[in-house]
Write a protein that holds these residues in place. Sequence first.
Motif, mmCIF file in Angstrom:
data_model
loop_
_atom_site.group_PDB
_atom_site.id
_atom_site.type_symbol
_atom_site.label_atom_id
_atom_site.label_comp_id
_atom_site.label_asym_id
_atom_site.label_seq_id
_atom_site.Cartn_x
_atom_site.Cartn_y
_atom_site.Cartn_z
ATOM 1 N N HIS A 174 39.917 48.031 40.412
ATOM 2 C CA HIS A 174 41.240 47.377 39.965
ATOM 3 C C HIS A 174 40.634 45.914 39.820
ATOM 4 C CE1 HIS A 174 44.471 49.632 42.087
ATOM 5 N NE2 HIS A 174 44.146 50.110 40.868
ATOM 6 N N ARG A 175 39.628 45.279 40.617
ATOM 7 C CA ARG A 175 39.001 44.148 40.175
ATOM 8 C C ARG A 175 38.366 43.987 38.619
ATOM 9 N NH1 ARG A 175 34.617 41.583 44.294
ATOM 10 N NH2 ARG A 175 36.080 41.760 45.689
ATOM 11 N N SER A 176 37.646 45.414 38.359
ATOM 12 C CA SER A 176 36.960 45.179 37.143
ATOM 13 C C SER A 176 37.835 45.231 35.946
ATOM 14 C CB SER A 176 35.939 46.317 37.296
ATOM 15 O OG SER A 176 35.011 46.168 38.433
ATOM 16 N N ILE A 177 38.816 45.939 36.232
ATOM 17 C CA ILE A 177 39.603 46.062 35.151
ATOM 18 C C ILE A 177 40.605 45.056 34.782
ATOM 19 C CG2 ILE A 177 41.815 47.395 34.525
ATOM 20 C CD1 ILE A 177 40.820 49.994 35.655
ATOM 21 N N ARG A 178 40.999 44.131 36.064
ATOM 22 C CA ARG A 178 41.748 42.921 35.969
ATOM 23 C C ARG A 178 41.005 42.029 35.077
ATOM 24 N NH1 ARG A 178 43.395 42.776 40.802
ATOM 25 N NH2 ARG A 178 41.674 41.891 41.644
ATOM 26 N N ARG A 179 39.538 41.765 35.604
ATOM 27 C CA ARG A 179 38.729 40.860 34.979
ATOM 28 C C ARG A 179 38.376 41.063 33.626
ATOM 29 N NH1 ARG A 179 33.347 40.798 38.522
ATOM 30 N NH2 ARG A 179 34.502 39.734 40.234
ATOM 31 N N ALA A 180 38.035 42.285 33.296
ATOM 32 C CA ALA A 180 37.888 42.629 31.815
ATOM 33 C C ALA A 180 39.183 42.548 30.977
ATOM 34 C CB ALA A 180 37.390 44.141 31.741
ATOM 35 N N HIS A 181 40.243 42.814 31.493
ATOM 36 C CA HIS A 181 41.428 42.908 30.880
ATOM 37 C C HIS A 181 41.778 41.324 30.555
ATOM 38 C CE1 HIS A 181 46.150 42.717 30.657
ATOM 39 N NE2 HIS A 181 45.643 43.106 29.526
ATOM 40 N N ARG A 182 41.746 40.234 31.475
ATOM 41 C CA ARG A 182 41.788 38.793 31.702
ATOM 42 C C ARG A 182 40.987 38.226 30.257
ATOM 43 N NH1 ARG A 182 40.013 36.562 36.670
ATOM 44 N NH2 ARG A 182 41.676 37.663 37.723
ATOM 45 N N ARG A 183 39.724 38.750 30.409
ATOM 46 C CA ARG A 183 38.840 38.215 29.514
ATOM 47 C C ARG A 183 39.526 38.568 27.982
ATOM 48 N NH1 ARG A 183 33.572 40.145 32.182
ATOM 49 N NH2 ARG A 183 33.133 38.246 33.530
ATOM 50 N N VAL A 184 39.831 39.721 27.759
ATOM 51 C CA VAL A 184 40.300 40.108 26.417
ATOM 52 C C VAL A 184 41.554 39.255 26.171
ATOM 53 C CG1 VAL A 184 41.274 41.838 25.455
ATOM 54 C CG2 VAL A 184 39.354 42.297 26.508
ATOM 55 N N VAL A 185 42.106 39.098 26.843
ATOM 56 C CA VAL A 185 43.622 38.443 26.698
ATOM 57 C C VAL A 185 43.446 36.972 26.357
ATOM 58 C CG1 VAL A 185 45.931 37.675 27.450
ATOM 59 C CG2 VAL A 185 44.917 39.890 27.897
ATOM 60 N N ARG A 186 42.448 36.296 27.365
ATOM 61 C CA ARG A 186 42.128 34.900 27.019
ATOM 62 C C ARG A 186 41.424 34.693 25.681
ATOM 63 N NH1 ARG A 186 38.470 33.806 31.259
ATOM 64 N NH2 ARG A 186 36.857 33.669 29.568
ATOM 65 N N ILE A 187 40.407 35.223 25.247
ATOM 66 C CA ILE A 187 39.667 35.199 24.077
ATOM 67 C C ILE A 187 40.594 35.601 23.032
ATOM 68 C CG2 ILE A 187 37.650 36.137 22.591
ATOM 69 C CD1 ILE A 187 36.294 36.777 25.555
ATOM 70 N N GLY A 188 41.328 36.573 22.867
ATOM 71 C CA GLY A 188 42.258 37.020 21.829
ATOM 72 C C GLY A 188 43.319 35.857 21.639
#
Lengths: 245, 515
Positions: B375-389
Amino acid sequence: VKVLATYNIKGGVGKTTTAVNLAYLAAREGRRTLLWDLDPQGAATFLFRVRPRVKGGGHALVTRRRPMEAALKATDFDNLDLLPADFSYRNMDLDLDDTKKRTRRLGQLLDTVSADYDVVFLDCPPSISLVSENVMHASDTLLVPLIPATLSLRTFDQLTRFVADSEENPPEVVAFFSMADRRKRLHRDVIEAIPRDRARVADTVVPALSLIEQMAEHRAPVPAFAPTSRAARCYEQLWAEVQPA
Amino acid sequence: MTMPTSSLQAADGGPLPVEAVSDALSAEFGVSAGPRAVVRRTRLDTFDHRLRSAGLTLDHVTSALAEQLVLSRSDGTATSVVPVSGLQWPARADALPDGPLRDVVAAASDIRALMVAADEKRRVRRLELRNADQKTVVRVELDEPAARGAATPPTVTVRAMRGYEDQARRAARLLADHGLRSAPLGPDGNDEGDPADGSGPSAAPIDPAAPAQQLLALQLGRFLAAMRVNVPGLLDDIDTEFLHDFRVAVRRTRSTLKLGRDALPEVMRSRWEPDFKWLGDLTTPVRDLDVYELDLPMMAGWLVAADAADLDPFAAHLRRRRTAERRSLVRGLRSARFQRLVADWEQTLAELTGAELTGAPVGDGDVLSAEELAHRSIRRAHRRVVRIGEAISADSPGDDLHTLRKRCKELRYALEVFAPVVDKDARKKAVSDLKGLQDVLGRFQDAEVQRAALRLFADEMMAAGTVPGALLAMGELVGHLDADQDRAREDFDGAFARFTRPASERRMKALGGRS
């Protein structure tokens, strides 16, 4: 699937021997091949040692009471199946006449097995009839064996006109000389004189050879029982000329 | 055309004399036995069993009299027999003779080479069973090993022929009446396991509450197996996919190390992350050139003014470059450094599995469960994708899209690595959501990279004195790539909006994504 029909209005010109030998060669190359013996005389069926009988006869096939697939028979050769003749095919014109789209029914029947085959040969009875019209609709190529005689040219002329007049998308007509005897001046003259503007004429000439007649004794295609013979080579050349890409 | 077969063996797996078989069958058929022939039966398939997966078996059968390719359905129905000569393996399907058999094999094998999966010499005798008209109605094959210790005992195969199925059933019954029994699956009877290619999510059950290290060690072990299994084919240059699959395993390893930083010992970061970066970098140049070679026929189709043949000097240049780059790659994979890397990594993973490897994790030091790390890894990776996008606008440079693409890959790997401990359906749908965005970003970046590489190749070719026709054709390719990239850029906003739509966000949240 590519459909080739051996056809001529005249009988005894080499339609059946051509269909049998070319179908064998197609199968030998690995093409999934079907030969439909449409001639109620059943000569092609005899050559493959298959009994000339279709359950329910031609009527059941044409009316789709029995699926075409159920009537198919393997020959003794890999990749080559036969739809046998049945004496009831003599009434096929009448059966076809009773159907909707009566000139396209044979093509519709072939569609039901087309996924199983790469090449289909139709060995046609000698006539101009409703069966012939169906064959022309269903075929990509009409292979016309001609004996090199003046009357043959006249018949060929009739045939090319008939095909051109009766079809929106006519099959390619490919004539070739069959049962030729180059020792006869008339044969040589006719081979030279045939008009090549109305239809394609194959370069291969199949001579009158006793080995071809012996097919009925061996009940097998020439390249199967005499693979290195001149007759076998002739059919190989003819197949190389007419085979679909 | 395709008919069922049945295979029978003696109850004790013992010999089957042809006389006994003939006697059994002659009660109802005319039996003619062909000569005994020793045949070599070479079973062919791609490394990843694509033919088998497509329900096909392909045998190269050679005897003194004939050489044939026999393509069959896995249930034993023969579909095609083609005479061949001089075929050597491994080979791509395009080495097969032109015709339907090749078409079927090529469609299944695609870009992978056909390789020898099994090879056995057998003594074969064919019996033709005839009816009263002397028509062959059933084929029977007596097949026994030519050498001791073969995998398959003597076998009788009854092959039905279309329209004569009843006779085949009758023949099989006659043999059964004489004590023969149905044969189990042969050496190629579809009972082999898949190679450990590490592809796709692991099916191995993992307790979500188990320590994260356990899951990471399992996944890293799978990736190592995938690397190992692809090395021989890669070194022999059998086909391009050995290198591709090797690189995927390396990339997955690198991502897993990165995703697992919070749970893994520090040595993973300090030693192994740089080591696997080295390995990835070692393989990049050849893979890039492979992609060009594979894409060349498609690129030739883009040409409008130029002719496909104008690209021949370019193709030759690519081959020369690839030969040179492959030398470096092979040197690297045969080096002591690579051997040591593999051996040490295996040892490290064994210690990790046995929890012998100690050292403080890079993260907060707590023992994370597999589910918590997921959960931590998916949350972190997802947050990055959304922020950059979200920060990407019409004026953003191409590098921003490239960065986003890398972050998307990380999220994708997180969804794969942690597959055993997250909700299956939500994960599947999340991957599908992400794929759409990745496709657009991939098109954008591929065009960028290919365009830059084409310019570099053109410079090199010009320096080597190539013909102008080739350069003009390459110019056309650059133009096409430009247009492709523009289209991908136009598609980005829509793809990103779809990825961040409420339904997609909900799915990601269920997996631990941005809340």
